[in-house]
Design an enzyme around this catalytic site. Sequence first.
Site, PDB file in Angstrom:
ATOM      1  N   SER A 104       0.837  -1.194   0.000  1.00 23.10           N
ATOM      2  CA  SER A 104       0.000   0.000   0.000  1.00 23.10           C
ATOM      3  C   SER A 104       0.881   1.257   0.000  1.00 23.10           C
ATOM      4  CB  SER A 104      -0.974  -0.044   1.170  1.00 23.10           C
ATOM      5  OG  SER A 104      -2.007   0.892   1.029  1.00 23.10           O
ATOM      6  N   GLU A 198      -9.246  -3.678  -6.943  1.00 24.66           N
ATOM      7  CA  GLU A 198      -8.725  -2.552  -6.165  1.00 24.66           C
ATOM      8  C   GLU A 198      -8.928  -1.236  -6.904  1.00 24.66           C
ATOM      9  OE1 GLU A 198      -5.033  -2.706  -4.061  1.00 24.66           O
ATOM     10  OE2 GLU A 198      -4.597  -4.696  -4.854  1.00 24.66           O
ATOM     11  N   HIS A 228      -7.354  -5.352  -1.851  1.00 28.96           N
ATOM     12  CA  HIS A 228      -6.168  -4.618  -1.416  1.00 28.96           C
ATOM     13  C   HIS A 228      -5.359  -5.431  -0.405  1.00 28.96           C
ATOM     14  CE1 HIS A 228      -3.780  -1.051  -0.938  1.00 28.96           C
ATOM     15  NE2 HIS A 228      -4.021  -0.980   0.357  1.00 28.96           N
TER      16      HIS A 228
END
Length: 261
Positions: A104, A198, A228
């Site tokens: 991320s 995502e 994610h």
Amino acid sequence: AADATFEPRRLGPVAALTSRTPGVRDDAALLYLHGGGYVLGGPREYRGLTAEIGRSAGLQVLAIDYRLAPEHPFPAAVDDAVAAYRALLDEGLSPSRIVLAGDSAGGGLAVAMQVAARDAGLPVPAGAVAISPWADLSCSGGSMTSKAAEDPSVTRDGLLRLAGHYLRGTSPGHPLASPVHADLTGLPPLLIQVGSAEILLDDSTRLAAAAAAAGVRVRLDAWPDMVHVWHFFAFLLPEARDAIRQAGDFLRTCLAPGPAA
């Protein structure tokens, strides 16, 4: 896992958590940068994931506790990541024995940190894995809307709030904040893993394109129907276990063999 061990340490000015599983190499290291939108999280919260990636790669993992916004806005996270990497080099570990990974925000940070290290005159590491990277803090990719109904965990509004805390007036187009805009020339091999469900899908495709345009050996793996950082669900999802295994295999191929340099 019961056989994973953890030990706090420091990399220069930056706190870190070392994780080891049986049989990992001590003459090489995986530097891990956690996610959380530059605002949340830390090495302890990610220790299950980092230990399993380290197991797959056969490496000890050093997950750094970089400073978080809003108390420590951009470029604090980049500065801490570079400082930790510099500390490993100062300890005598060859860059050919260091690989990076992050998820991320940490996936974007893993790329930005390499750009900053290169520009500071440091040698680049041997390779990197970016998991579901947040690489454009303006959140302008088309998948922000086209995938919004599929993504169960991340929203554009939420990301923009996190970006505001981190940037604090810095343009989201800054290449060390949004490495989709960076010159990635000279960076080592890069694996990008992203799920098709995502809103950050386009961050990955654009980051891969920027790397390819700069002559970086890049591999983009888009996993059907994955969300994610699905790697967190390795206890449940075979796709998560497979992704961790493939990330580890990639990192192994990047590292120099033989005794410590």
